[in-house]
Design a protein around this motif. Structure first.
Motif, PDB file in Angstrom:
ATOM      1  N   ARG A 295       0.837  -1.208   0.000  1.00  0.00           N
ATOM      2  CA  ARG A 295       0.000   0.000   0.000  1.00  0.00           C
ATOM      3  C   ARG A 295       0.871   1.257   0.000  1.00  0.00           C
ATOM      4  O   ARG A 295       0.585   2.243  -0.693  1.00  0.00           O
TER       5      ARG A 295
ATOM      6  N   ALA B 231       0.909   3.830  -3.109  1.00  0.00           N
ATOM      7  CA  ALA B 231       0.498   5.208  -2.859  1.00  0.00           C
ATOM      8  C   ALA B 231       1.529   6.209  -3.363  1.00  0.00           C
ATOM      9  O   ALA B 231       1.189   7.363  -3.645  1.00  0.00           O
TER      10      ALA B 231
ATOM     11  N   ARG C 192      -0.384   4.966 -11.029  1.00  0.00           N
ATOM     12  CA  ARG C 192      -1.363   4.460 -10.073  1.00  0.00           C
ATOM     13  C   ARG C 192      -2.703   4.205 -10.770  1.00  0.00           C
ATOM     14  O   ARG C 192      -3.348   3.183 -10.531  1.00  0.00           O
TER      15      ARG C 192
ATOM     16  N   ASP D 203     -12.443  -3.602  -4.611  1.00  0.00           N
ATOM     17  CA  ASP D 203     -13.073  -2.561  -5.427  1.00  0.00           C
ATOM     18  C   ASP D 203     -12.028  -1.491  -5.742  1.00  0.00           C
ATOM     19  O   ASP D 203     -11.478  -0.867  -4.830  1.00  0.00           O
TER      20      ASP D 203
ATOM     21  N   VAL E 142     -12.235   1.508  -6.754  1.00  0.00           N
ATOM     22  CA  VAL E 142     -12.587   2.829  -6.227  1.00  0.00           C
ATOM     23  C   VAL E 142     -12.244   2.918  -4.749  1.00  0.00           C
ATOM     24  O   VAL E 142     -11.644   3.897  -4.286  1.00  0.00           O
ATOM     25  N   LEU E 143     -12.599   1.879  -3.992  1.00  0.00           N
ATOM     26  CA  LEU E 143     -12.275   1.871  -2.568  1.00  0.00           C
ATOM     27  C   LEU E 143     -10.775   1.796  -2.342  1.00  0.00           C
ATOM     28  O   LEU E 143     -10.244   2.435  -1.423  1.00  0.00           O
TER      29      LEU E 143
ATOM     30  N   GLU F 167      -8.488   2.945  -4.354  1.00  0.00           N
ATOM     31  CA  GLU F 167      -7.924   4.256  -4.681  1.00  0.00           C
ATOM     32  C   GLU F 167      -8.068   5.215  -3.505  1.00  0.00           C
ATOM     33  O   GLU F 167      -7.133   5.948  -3.168  1.00  0.00           O
ATOM     34  N   ARG F 168      -9.224   5.197  -2.854  1.00  0.00           N
ATOM     35  CA  ARG F 168      -9.422   6.050  -1.680  1.00  0.00           C
ATOM     36  C   ARG F 168      -8.464   5.673  -0.564  1.00  0.00           C
ATOM     37  O   ARG F 168      -7.911   6.544   0.125  1.00  0.00           O
ATOM     38  N   GLU F 169      -8.246   4.379  -0.390  1.00  0.00           N
ATOM     39  CA  GLU F 169      -7.320   3.921   0.648  1.00  0.00           C
ATOM     40  C   GLU F 169      -5.897   4.378   0.335  1.00  0.00           C
ATOM     41  O   GLU F 169      -5.163   4.809   1.231  1.00  0.00           O
TER      42      GLU F 169
ATOM     43  N   GLU G 228      -5.048   6.990  -1.342  1.00  0.00           N
ATOM     44  CA  GLU G 228      -5.013   8.430  -1.089  1.00  0.00           C
ATOM     45  C   GLU G 228      -4.835   8.713   0.398  1.00  0.00           C
ATOM     46  O   GLU G 228      -4.099   9.630   0.788  1.00  0.00           O
ATOM     47  N   ARG G 229      -5.500   7.909   1.242  1.00  0.00           N
ATOM     48  CA  ARG G 229      -5.336   8.072   2.688  1.00  0.00           C
ATOM     49  C   ARG G 229      -3.909   7.717   3.114  1.00  0.00           C
ATOM     50  O   ARG G 229      -3.317   8.405   3.954  1.00  0.00           O
TER      51      ARG G 229
ATOM     52  N   GLU H 115      -1.221   7.932   1.291  1.00  0.00           N
ATOM     53  CA  GLU H 115      -0.355   9.021   0.832  1.00  0.00           C
ATOM     54  C   GLU H 115      -0.436  10.213   1.779  1.00  0.00           C
ATOM     55  O   GLU H 115       0.582  10.832   2.124  1.00  0.00           O
TER      56      GLU H 115
END
Length: 256
Positions: A144, A148, A155, A174, A176-177, A179-181, A183-184, A186
Motif C-alpha cells: 500500500r 500510494a 497508479r 473494489d 474505487v475503494l 484508490e481512496r485507501e 489516497e489516505r 499518501e
C-alpha cells in the motif's frame, strides 16, 4: 521493450525462463516439465538446460534437472546492488530487537511486492515467507505504501488493469475503494492493513526514500491481528519505523 524489438534477445529470455522454471517447487524437474513451465519447446528447453549445465547454473541427475548453488548469485546480485540493503539488515535487526515484532523490507515489482529482508520475531508470523517471496501489493501494508507513492498516471493504470482477488473477507477488491485507501496512505505517510492477506496478521509500514525523495522500498512491522488496532500500532510503532527508514536513507544514499 517489446518482445519484437530489435533489442530483445530471445535466447536470453528463454534462458531466464528455464532458470525460473527450475526454481519452482519441488526443485527438480524433467525436460518436459521445464519446457511446459517455461513455455518452451522441448528442443529449445534441451538447449537451454545444456547451456546452463556448462555454465554451472544447473545439473542433471538422470531424467531430472535442478539448479546449482551458483544460481543463488543471480538473486544476490540484485540485493547487493541495492545501495541500502546492507545497512537495512542491521537497522531492521535493531528495530526488531527494540519492539519485539516481525520486521520486513520489500520492493515493488509491478503488481507485487518482493521481500528483500524479513526478520521474524519469536512469535513467528507467516513462516513460509522469506527473501524473494512475492505477495499481491494491495493486500499488505508494504505494498500500500509503495502503490500510494506511484505517479498519478502509473497508479491509475495499476487500478484500471489489475485484477484484485478476495483472499480474506476483509480484502479490498473494489478499485474505487482501493484508490481512496491509497489516497489516505499518501496523506498519512504510512500504511495499515489488518487481516486482508491473513486473518491473523496486521501490519503497519512506512516508505524508504532515496536522497531525492523517491520511494524505493518500504519497511513494516507485523503483529497478530486482534492484539492491536491502527491507533495502537501507530502509537507504538510509527516513530520507530520512521526513525529506521530515515536512518536507512541517511546511511545508504550519498547526496554528492
Amino acid at each position: 521493450m517489446a518482445k519484437d524489438s530489435d533489442g530483445f534477445v530471445r535466447a536470453i529470455a528463454r534462458g531466464f525462463a528455464a532458470v525460473e522454471a527450475l526454481g519452482r517447487p519441488p526443485g527438480r524437474h524433467t525436460l518436459s516439465e521445464v519446457a511446459a513451465i517455461a513455455g518452451l519447446s522441448r528442443a529449445t528447453a534441451r538447449r537451454m538446460l545444456a547451456t546452463l549445465i556448462v555454465m554451472k547454473y544447473c545439473e542433471a541427475d538422470g531424467r531430472y534437472f535442478s539448479l546449482r548453488p551458483r544460481a543463488l548469485g543471480l538473486g544476490l546480485s540484485y540485493l547487493n546492488a541495492l545501495p541500502y540493503w546492507g545497512y537495512a539488515q542491521r537497522a531492521l535487526e535493531d528495530l526488531r530487537n527494540e519492539i519485539g515484532e516481525s520486521c520486513s523490507l520489500a520492493v515493488l515489482d509491478e503488481t507485487e511486492i518482493v521481500y528483500a529482508l524479513r526478520l521474524p520475531a519469536q512469535r513467528i508470523l507467516s513462516a513460509n515467507l522469506a527473501v524473494g517471496s512475492r505477495l499481491p501489493a494491495h493486500v499488505v501494508s508494504l505494498g500500500r505504501v509503495m502503490l500510494a507513492a506511484l505517479p498519478p498516471d502509473q497508479r491509475a493504470h495499476y487500478l484500471a488493469t489489475t485484477e484484485f482477488k478476495h483472499i480474506t473477507p476483509r480484502t479490498i477488491t473494489d478499485p474505487v475503494l482501493l484508490e481512496r485507501e491509497l489516497e489516505r496512505v499518501e496523506a498519512k505517510g504510512y500504511g495499515w492493513v489488518d487481516g486482508e492477506l491473513d486473518p491473523a496478521i496486521c501490519g503497519i509500514a512506512v516508505p524508504v526514500r532515496d536522497h531525492g525523495g523517491r520511494v524505493v522500498a518500504a519497511i513494516s512491522v507485523n503483529a497478530i491481528s486482534g492484539t492491536m488496532d491502527e491507533a495502537t500500532a501507530k502509537e507504538k510503532y510509527l516513530i520507530p519505523l520512521r526513525r529506521t527508514a530515515q536512518d536507512i536513507r541517511t546511511q545508504s544514499f550519498s547526496t554528492g
